[in-house]
Motif scaffolding. Structure first.
Motif, PDB file in Angstrom:
ATOM      1  N   TYR A 165      10.785   5.915   6.121  1.00  0.00           N
ATOM      2  CA  TYR A 165      11.739   4.951   6.684  1.00  0.00           C
ATOM      3  C   TYR A 165      13.187   5.447   6.655  1.00  0.00           C
ATOM      4  CZ  TYR A 165       7.625   2.076   6.066  1.00  0.00           C
ATOM      5  OH  TYR A 165       6.339   1.601   6.118  1.00  0.00           O
ATOM      6  N   LYS A 166      13.374   6.704   6.280  1.00  0.00           N
ATOM      7  CA  LYS A 166      14.721   7.248   6.185  1.00  0.00           C
ATOM      8  C   LYS A 166      15.438   7.177   7.533  1.00  0.00           C
ATOM      9  CE  LYS A 166      17.306  11.298   4.621  1.00  0.00           C
ATOM     10  NZ  LYS A 166      17.216  12.674   4.083  1.00  0.00           N
ATOM     11  N   SER A 167      16.626   6.609   7.520  1.00  0.00           N
ATOM     12  CA  SER A 167      17.505   6.490   8.706  1.00  0.00           C
ATOM     13  C   SER A 167      16.906   5.613   9.809  1.00  0.00           C
ATOM     14  CB  SER A 167      17.825   7.882   9.275  1.00  0.00           C
ATOM     15  OG  SER A 167      18.437   8.707   8.305  1.00  0.00           O
ATOM     16  N   ARG A 168      15.893   4.812   9.462  1.00  0.00           N
ATOM     17  CA  ARG A 168      15.272   3.958  10.485  1.00  0.00           C
ATOM     18  C   ARG A 168      15.397   2.469  10.177  1.00  0.00           C
ATOM     19  NH1 ARG A 168       9.918   3.977  12.196  1.00  0.00           N
ATOM     20  NH2 ARG A 168       9.062   4.539  10.161  1.00  0.00           N
ATOM     21  N   THR A 169      15.980   2.089   9.059  1.00  0.00           N
ATOM     22  CA  THR A 169      16.014   0.687   8.659  1.00  0.00           C
ATOM     23  C   THR A 169      17.437   0.218   8.368  1.00  0.00           C
ATOM     24  OG1 THR A 169      15.610   1.359   6.362  1.00  0.00           O
ATOM     25  CG2 THR A 169      13.688   0.707   7.676  1.00  0.00           C
ATOM     26  N   SER A 170      17.668  -1.071   8.584  1.00  0.00           N
ATOM     27  CA  SER A 170      18.974  -1.666   8.275  1.00  0.00           C
ATOM     28  C   SER A 170      18.839  -3.184   8.216  1.00  0.00           C
ATOM     29  CB  SER A 170      20.023  -1.271   9.321  1.00  0.00           C
ATOM     30  OG  SER A 170      19.641  -1.728  10.613  1.00  0.00           O
ATOM     31  N   LEU A 171      19.753  -3.811   7.480  1.00  0.00           N
ATOM     32  CA  LEU A 171      19.850  -5.268   7.423  1.00  0.00           C
ATOM     33  C   LEU A 171      21.017  -5.729   8.283  1.00  0.00           C
ATOM     34  CD1 LEU A 171      19.398  -6.053   3.602  1.00  0.00           C
ATOM     35  CD2 LEU A 171      17.657  -6.162   5.387  1.00  0.00           C
ATOM     36  N   PHE A 172      21.044  -7.018   8.565  1.00  0.00           N
ATOM     37  CA  PHE A 172      22.202  -7.632   9.217  1.00  0.00           C
ATOM     38  C   PHE A 172      23.101  -8.149   8.095  1.00  0.00           C
ATOM     39  CE2 PHE A 172      18.565  -7.852  12.020  1.00  0.00           C
ATOM     40  CZ  PHE A 172      19.074  -7.421  13.243  1.00  0.00           C
ATOM     41  N   LEU A 173      23.865  -7.228   7.511  1.00  0.00           N
ATOM     42  CA  LEU A 173      24.608  -7.523   6.286  1.00  0.00           C
ATOM     43  C   LEU A 173      25.562  -8.699   6.434  1.00  0.00           C
ATOM     44  CD1 LEU A 173      25.360  -3.886   5.033  1.00  0.00           C
ATOM     45  CD2 LEU A 173      23.541  -5.445   4.294  1.00  0.00           C
ATOM     46  N   ASN A 174      26.152  -8.864   7.612  1.00  0.00           N
ATOM     47  CA  ASN A 174      27.099  -9.966   7.802  1.00  0.00           C
ATOM     48  C   ASN A 174      26.397 -11.316   7.926  1.00  0.00           C
ATOM     49  OD1 ASN A 174      25.974  -9.214  10.253  1.00  0.00           O
ATOM     50  ND2 ASN A 174      27.766  -9.862  11.442  1.00  0.00           N
ATOM     51  N   GLU A 175      25.055 -11.321   7.912  1.00  0.00           N
ATOM     52  CA  GLU A 175      24.315 -12.581   8.031  1.00  0.00           C
ATOM     53  C   GLU A 175      23.560 -12.945   6.757  1.00  0.00           C
ATOM     54  OE1 GLU A 175      21.929 -12.869  11.546  1.00  0.00           O
ATOM     55  OE2 GLU A 175      23.417 -11.875  12.818  1.00  0.00           O
ATOM     56  N   LEU A 176      23.717 -12.136   5.698  1.00  0.00           N
ATOM     57  CA  LEU A 176      23.055 -12.461   4.436  1.00  0.00           C
ATOM     58  C   LEU A 176      23.563 -13.786   3.876  1.00  0.00           C
ATOM     59  CD1 LEU A 176      22.956  -9.012   2.578  1.00  0.00           C
ATOM     60  CD2 LEU A 176      21.128 -10.144   3.844  1.00  0.00           C
ATOM     61  N   SER A 177      24.837 -14.083   4.086  1.00  0.00           N
ATOM     62  CA  SER A 177      25.428 -15.302   3.530  1.00  0.00           C
ATOM     63  C   SER A 177      24.852 -16.567   4.150  1.00  0.00           C
ATOM     64  CB  SER A 177      26.952 -15.282   3.720  1.00  0.00           C
ATOM     65  OG  SER A 177      27.282 -15.207   5.102  1.00  0.00           O
ATOM     66  N   VAL A 178      24.221 -16.436   5.307  1.00  0.00           N
ATOM     67  CA  VAL A 178      23.612 -17.615   5.945  1.00  0.00           C
ATOM     68  C   VAL A 178      22.086 -17.581   5.813  1.00  0.00           C
ATOM     69  CG1 VAL A 178      25.520 -17.971   7.542  1.00  0.00           C
ATOM     70  CG2 VAL A 178      23.621 -16.478   8.214  1.00  0.00           C
ATOM     71  N   GLY A 179      21.574 -16.661   4.994  1.00  0.00           N
ATOM     72  CA  GLY A 179      20.152 -16.646   4.699  1.00  0.00           C
ATOM     73  C   GLY A 179      19.294 -15.807   5.615  1.00  0.00           C
ATOM     74  N   GLY A 197       0.794  -1.232   0.000  1.00  0.00           N
ATOM     75  CA  GLY A 197       0.000   0.000   0.000  1.00  0.00           C
ATOM     76  C   GLY A 197       0.817   1.268   0.000  1.00  0.00           C
ATOM     77  N   ASP A 198       2.133   1.179   0.263  1.00  0.00           N
ATOM     78  CA  ASP A 198       3.012   2.354   0.271  1.00  0.00           C
ATOM     79  C   ASP A 198       3.751   2.479  -1.055  1.00  0.00           C
ATOM     80  OD1 ASP A 198       2.317   3.154   2.759  1.00  0.00           O
ATOM     81  OD2 ASP A 198       4.285   2.841   3.691  1.00  0.00           O
ATOM     82  N   THR A 199       4.089   3.691  -1.426  1.00  0.00           N
ATOM     83  CA  THR A 199       4.952   3.912  -2.585  1.00  0.00           C
ATOM     84  C   THR A 199       6.406   3.880  -2.130  1.00  0.00           C
ATOM     85  OG1 THR A 199       4.827   6.312  -2.262  1.00  0.00           O
ATOM     86  CG2 THR A 199       3.222   5.303  -3.754  1.00  0.00           C
ATOM     87  N   GLY A 200       7.299   3.629  -3.068  1.00  0.00           N
ATOM     88  CA  GLY A 200       8.709   3.542  -2.707  1.00  0.00           C
ATOM     89  C   GLY A 200       8.992   2.260  -1.950  1.00  0.00           C
ATOM     90  N   VAL A 201      10.253   2.045  -1.639  1.00  0.00           N
ATOM     91  CA  VAL A 201      10.659   0.824  -0.935  1.00  0.00           C
ATOM     92  C   VAL A 201      10.931   1.141   0.528  1.00  0.00           C
ATOM     93  CG1 VAL A 201      11.677  -0.061  -3.061  1.00  0.00           C
ATOM     94  CG2 VAL A 201      13.145   1.079  -1.384  1.00  0.00           C
ATOM     95  N   VAL A 202      10.881   0.111   1.334  1.00  0.00           N
ATOM     96  CA  VAL A 202      11.279   0.244   2.735  1.00  0.00           C
ATOM     97  C   VAL A 202      12.794   0.115   2.836  1.00  0.00           C
ATOM     98  CG1 VAL A 202      11.083  -0.760   5.048  1.00  0.00           C
ATOM     99  CG2 VAL A 202       9.074  -0.654   3.552  1.00  0.00           C
ATOM    100  N   TYR A 203      13.347  -0.863   2.091  1.00  0.00           N
ATOM    101  CA  TYR A 203      14.801  -1.063   2.090  1.00  0.00           C
ATOM    102  C   TYR A 203      15.154  -1.908   0.871  1.00  0.00           C
ATOM    103  CZ  TYR A 203      19.484  -1.513   4.090  1.00  0.00           C
ATOM    104  OH  TYR A 203      20.835  -1.420   4.321  1.00  0.00           O
ATOM    105  N   LYS A 204      16.317  -1.603   0.283  1.00  0.00           N
ATOM    106  CA  LYS A 204      16.781  -2.386  -0.858  1.00  0.00           C
ATOM    107  C   LYS A 204      18.289  -2.622  -0.767  1.00  0.00           C
ATOM    108  CE  LYS A 204      15.381  -1.193  -5.019  1.00  0.00           C
ATOM    109  NZ  LYS A 204      15.343  -0.455  -6.322  1.00  0.00           N
ATOM    110  N   TYR A 205      18.660  -3.878  -1.015  1.00  0.00           N
ATOM    111  CA  TYR A 205      20.070  -4.265  -1.104  1.00  0.00           C
ATOM    112  C   TYR A 205      20.223  -4.971  -2.445  1.00  0.00           C
ATOM    113  CZ  TYR A 205      24.542  -6.471   0.103  1.00  0.00           C
ATOM    114  OH  TYR A 205      25.862  -6.875   0.130  1.00  0.00           O
ATOM    115  N   GLU A 206      21.029  -4.367  -3.356  1.00  0.00           N
ATOM    116  CA  GLU A 206      21.082  -4.845  -4.730  1.00  0.00           C
ATOM    117  C   GLU A 206      22.513  -4.844  -5.243  1.00  0.00           C
ATOM    118  OE1 GLU A 206      18.040  -4.066  -8.398  1.00  0.00           O
ATOM    119  OE2 GLU A 206      19.024  -2.293  -7.578  1.00  0.00           O
ATOM    120  N   ASN A 207      22.889  -5.949  -5.916  1.00  0.00           N
ATOM    121  CA  ASN A 207      24.234  -6.091  -6.490  1.00  0.00           C
ATOM    122  C   ASN A 207      25.322  -5.871  -5.444  1.00  0.00           C
ATOM    123  OD1 ASN A 207      23.167  -6.541  -9.113  1.00  0.00           O
ATOM    124  ND2 ASN A 207      22.963  -4.323  -9.416  1.00  0.00           N
ATOM    125  N   GLY A 208      25.076  -6.370  -4.243  1.00  0.00           N
ATOM    126  CA  GLY A 208      26.081  -6.285  -3.180  1.00  0.00           C
ATOM    127  C   GLY A 208      26.177  -4.926  -2.520  1.00  0.00           C
TER     128      GLY A 208
END
Length: 279
Positions: free
Chosen positions: A100-114, A78-89
């Protein structure tokens, strides 16, 4: 003129034909499902409950791809734009929704384990909604949704008020909760004999104050405060040595959102076929 076919009266050969058709239909459903899963990521999400002003984790896991980096896309339905995107590394937030500006993050060091879970800081009531986690890599593309509810809930304290009453106090609730009093010893609901009020709290929440005045010694009482997000309970018993209490807070969640199972699809299809035969 109505035509009705009774399965029990069909000739044996007709019954065999129907059974073969049913088995073939079920096998086709399972085969298509397996074929689809061979090229689509298996993405699992879990519904979440967040506290106003706190941090919440939106859980999303997938089968990792050892051959290449996975692209992660988080969106809110229902929202426009993305909440977060990680693309091509790389983190790619050029089209991120400003909410969502400055409020979101991934656990980047855990992407390799899914682990593609999203950390959402400073949760707001407006964040409530359905979110979609999409994974893309050499295995294909897969997605799943989860429901996030944001509100307020807190532990409850119970004290002996003026020696003859019990006072339950919990400082932060949203949406507005209900309050129930129980006599655990007798099993009676004694809510009508209690007095409950609310006062303004922080972040739009309310403080809940409830008093039961006619307590007796050696009787166990329970005060329950709950809304659709959480349930707080306080047990109390007054003895000659003083007031003994026990409290607990349970966060409510509806668990993982899953797609219909293959078996369920087969059963539905089977019931449709049987219904058609019996028409």
């Amino acid at each position: 003129m109505e035509l009705h076919i009774d399965l029990h009266r069909l000739p044996e050969t007709s019954m065999i034909v129907i059974i073969i058709l049913l088995i073939a239909a079920i096998a086709l459903i399972i085969g298509l499902s397996v074929a689809g899963n061979s090229t689509t990521n298996d993405v699992t999400t879990v519904n979440a409950v967040g506290q106003i002003g706190g941090n919440v984790i939106l859980s999303c896991t997938f089968t990792p791809d050892v051959k290449q980096s996975s692209d992660i896309l988080w969106e809110k339905v229902g929202d426009t734009g993305v909440v977060y995107k990680y693309e091509n590394g790389k983190i790619s937030l050029s089209d991120q929704n400003s909410n969502y500006k400055s409020r979101t993050s991934l656990f980047l060091n855990e992407l390799s384990v899914g682990n593609a879970s999203l950390r959402l800081n400073n949760a707001k009531v407006a964040d409530t909604g359905v979110y979609k986690c999409t994974i893309s890599n050499s295995k294909g593309k897969g997605d799943n949704k989860l429901s996030l509810n944001v509100g307020a809930f807190s532990d409850v304290t119970v004290t002996n008020n003026n020696q003859t009453g019990l006072l339950c106090d919990s400082p932060s609730w949203y949406p507005m909760p209900t309050v129930t009093w129980l006599n655990i010893t007798s099993g009676d609901n004694i809510t009508n004999a209690a007095e409950t009020r609310t006062e303004a709290g922080l972040n739009g929440a309310v403080e809940v104050i409830s008093e039961f005045k006619r307590i007796e010694k050696n009787i166990q009482y329970r005060c329950v405060i709950n809304n659709n997000l959480a349930r707080a309970e306080a047990d109390a018993i007054l003895t000659d040595s003083g007031l003994k209490t026990e409290t607990r807070l349970l966060i409510l969640s509806s668990g993982p959102m899953t797609s219909p199972s293959r078996l369920l699809l087969c059963l539905v299809f089977l019931s449709i076929l049987l219904g058609a035969v019996n028409m």
